[in-house]
Design an enzyme around this catalytic site. Structure first.
Site, PDB file in Angstrom:
ATOM      1  N   GLU A  41     -10.636   3.857 -10.270  1.00 33.20           N
ATOM      2  CA  GLU A  41      -9.204   4.187  -9.797  1.00 33.20           C
ATOM      3  C   GLU A  41      -9.523   4.951  -8.432  1.00 33.20           C
ATOM      4  OE1 GLU A  41      -8.070   7.751 -12.047  1.00 33.20           O
ATOM      5  OE2 GLU A  41      -6.043   7.616 -11.296  1.00 33.20           O
ATOM      6  N   LYS A 113      -0.116   2.471 -11.751  1.00 30.16           N
ATOM      7  CA  LYS A 113      -0.972   3.204 -12.951  1.00 30.16           C
ATOM      8  C   LYS A 113       0.920   3.965 -13.352  1.00 30.16           C
ATOM      9  CE  LYS A 113      -3.161   7.498 -13.989  1.00 30.16           C
ATOM     10  NZ  LYS A 113      -4.210   9.449 -13.603  1.00 30.16           N
ATOM     11  N   CYS A 154      -6.710   4.955 -15.966  1.00 27.93           N
ATOM     12  CA  CYS A 154      -7.637   6.327 -16.699  1.00 27.93           C
ATOM     13  C   CYS A 154      -6.683   6.826 -17.636  1.00 27.93           C
ATOM     14  CB  CYS A 154      -7.361   6.532 -15.019  1.00 27.93           C
ATOM     15  SG  CYS A 154      -8.155   8.135 -14.945  1.00 27.93           S
TER      16      CYS A 154
HETATM   17  O1  LIG Z   1      -5.796  12.304  -7.574  1.00 30.80           O
HETATM   18  C1  LIG Z   1      -6.791  12.225  -7.379  1.00 30.80           C
HETATM   19  O2  LIG Z   1      -6.895  12.394  -6.420  1.00 30.80           O
HETATM   20  C2  LIG Z   1      -6.061  10.408  -7.673  1.00 30.80           C
HETATM   21  N1  LIG Z   1      -6.426  10.235  -9.743  1.00 30.80           N
HETATM   22  C3  LIG Z   1      -7.397  10.545 -10.410  1.00 30.80           C
HETATM   23  O3  LIG Z   1      -8.368  11.393  -9.944  1.00 30.80           O
HETATM   24  C4  LIG Z   1      -6.024  10.935 -12.125  1.00 30.80           C
HETATM   25  C5  LIG Z   1      -5.406  11.552 -11.971  1.00 30.80           C
HETATM   26  S1  LIG Z   1      -5.138  13.527 -11.222  1.00 30.80           S
HETATM   27  N2  LIG Z   1      -7.086  11.463 -12.854  1.00 30.80           N
HETATM   28  C6  LIG Z   1      -6.616  11.452 -14.026  1.00 30.80           C
HETATM   29  O4  LIG Z   1      -6.169  10.528 -14.859  1.00 30.80           O
HETATM   30  C7  LIG Z   1      -7.830  12.212 -15.017  1.00 30.80           C
HETATM   31  C8  LIG Z   1      -7.549  11.847 -16.206  1.00 30.80           C
HETATM   32  C9  LIG Z   1      -8.385  12.331 -17.135  1.00 30.80           C
HETATM   33  O5  LIG Z   1      -9.387  12.566 -17.345  1.00 30.80           O
HETATM   34  C10 LIG Z   1      -8.087  12.085 -18.370  1.00 30.80           C
HETATM   35  O6  LIG Z   1      -7.190  11.861 -19.115  1.00 30.80           O
HETATM   36  O7  LIG Z   1      -8.853  13.541 -19.722  1.00 30.80           O
END
Ligand SMILES: O=C(O)CNC(=O)[C@H](CS)NC(=O)CCC(=O)C(=O)O
Length: 290
Positions: A41, A113, A154
Site C-alpha cells: 500500500e 480501497k 490493508c
Molecule cells: O496514510 C497513508 O499515507 C497511507 N495509508 C495507510 O497507511 C492506511 C490508512 S492510515 N493504513 C492502514 O489502513 C493500516 C491498517 C491497520 O494498521 C490495521 O488495520 O490495524
C-alpha cells in the site's frame, strides 16, 4: 505454477526515491524467478499530513510512477501488482488505488480501497484516512493466466465478507498490500491473514510497508505469503527486501475439496458455482470411499 514475490519497502515522502527503491527490489524479485510481483500500500508516497499529500499526488493521467511501473512490467515481462498509489481524484481527496499491470505494460485492473482507517488506538495513535481518501465501492477480481485473483488493501483485511465475496467470485489468490501499524501488526497481522487464507481456501499475498515514515509513523513489515491451508510460505522481517513462494492453484482446489466451507456457506447459497460444486462432490465421494 507461478513464482510470486512480495516487495517490502519503507516509503517516504520522496516519490522519486520510492520509485527507485521499489523498482530495484522488483528487479531483484525478477532475477529470482518471480513472474507475479506485488508491492505494498502507498508504494509511491507516505506523506506527513494532508497538505503534503495533496501537493505530491496527481491524477491517474499525470501520475509519474504509473508509467514507470508499466514500462518496468513490460521490460521484465512480469505481472505487477502495485499495491497502491495515492492518486488525486478531486481538489481535496485521493484514491488509495491498486493497479494490476500485465507483462505487456497494460493496466489490467484497478481497485480503490473500500474500508478507510479511521481509528483511535489506546496508546493515543490516531488515524483519519477519510480526511484525505475517497473510498471505493466495489470488489474487484482479475484474470491472470494462472487463475483469478481478488484485490484488497490493508484495513480491508478486517472485513471478512469482502474476501468471501472475492472467493465466491472465483478468486483463488487474494492480495492484501498493506501499511499496517506496528502496534496493530504485532497484535493482529499474522492471525488475520492466515484466517482469510484458511476460511477461503485461497493464497494470500501481503506485501507490507516497514520501518519509520516521515510523519513518525511506524509500520510493522513482516510481508507474508500464506497457503490456502494457512501455512506461512514466506515471511519478511522488519527491513526492506523481497520474499518469494511458488504458487500452485491446485493447492487452493485441494484445500477447498477437503473442507468445502465455501459450498456449505448458507449465506451465499449452495452449489451456484460449478467448480465449488465439483469440489464438494469430490469431497463427498472421498468420504464415502473412506
Ligand atoms: O496514510 C497513508 O499515507 C497511507 N495509508 C495507510 O497507511 C492506511 C490508512 S492510515 N493504513 C492502514 O489502513 C493500516 C491498517 C491497520 O494498521 C490495521 O488495520 O490495524
Amino acid at each position: 505454477m507461478i513464482r510470486a514475490a512480495c516487495i517490502q519497502i519503507c516509503a517516504s515522502d520522496d516519490v522519486a526515491a520510492n520509485l527507485r527503491e521499489t523498482s530495484a527490489l522488483i528487479r531483484d524479485a525478477h532475477r529470482q524467478g518471480a513472474g507475479f510481483i506485488a508491492t505494498p500500500e502507498n508504494t509511491n508516497l507516505m506523506a506527513a499530513g494532508k497538505a503534503a499529500k495533496l501537493e505530491k499526488t496527481f491524477s491517474e493521467a499525470d501520475d509519474p510512477s504509473l508509467p514507470a511501473f508499466r514500462a518496468l512490467a513490460e521490460e521484465l515481462g512480469v505481472w505487477l501488482l502495485i499495491g497502491s498509489l495515492a492518486i488525486k481524484v478531486s481538489e481535496t481527496k485521493t484514491a488509495n488505488r491498486s493497479f494490476l499491470i500485465s507483462p505487456q505494460g497494460a493496466i489490467a485492473a484497478r481497485y480503490d480501497k473500500i474500508h478507510l482507517y479511521d481509528v483511535d488506538l489506546a496508546n493515543g495513535e490516531r488515524y483519519r484516512e477519510s480526511n484525505t481518501v475517497a473510498g471505493g465501492d466495489r470488489a474487484v477480481t482479475a484474470d491472470l493466466p494462472f487463475g483469478r485473483i481478488g484485490l484488497t488493501v490493508c484495513y480491508d483485511l478486517r472485513f471478512p465478507h469482502l474476501y468471501r465475496t472475492l472467493a465466491h467470485q472465483g478468486a483463488f489468490l487474494l492480495t492484501v498490500p498493506a501499511a499496517f501499524t506496528e502496534t496493530t501488526g504485532k497484535a493482529h497481522w499474522h492471525v488475520l491473514l492466515r484466517a482469510r487464507a484458511i476460511e477461503n481456501g485461497a493464497f494470500v499475498l501481503a506485501p507490507a510497508q516497514c520501518g519509520i515514515h516521515p510523519n513518525g509513523r511506524r509500520t510493522y513489515g513482516h510481508s507474508l505469503i500464506v497457503s490456502p491451508w494457512g501455512e506461512i510460505l514466506a515471511e519478511a522481517d522488519d527491513k526492506p527486501g523481497v520474499i518469494l513462494a511458488d504458487i500452485d492453484p491446485a493447492r487452493s482446489a485441494a484445500a477447498r475439496a477437503q473442507i468445502p466451507s465455501l459450498c456449505h456457506d448458507r449465506a451465499f447459497g449452495l452449489g451456484d458455482r460449478a467448480d465449488l460444486a465439483e469440489a464438494q462432490v469430490w469431497a463427498e465421494n472421498s468420504r464415502d470411499k473412506g
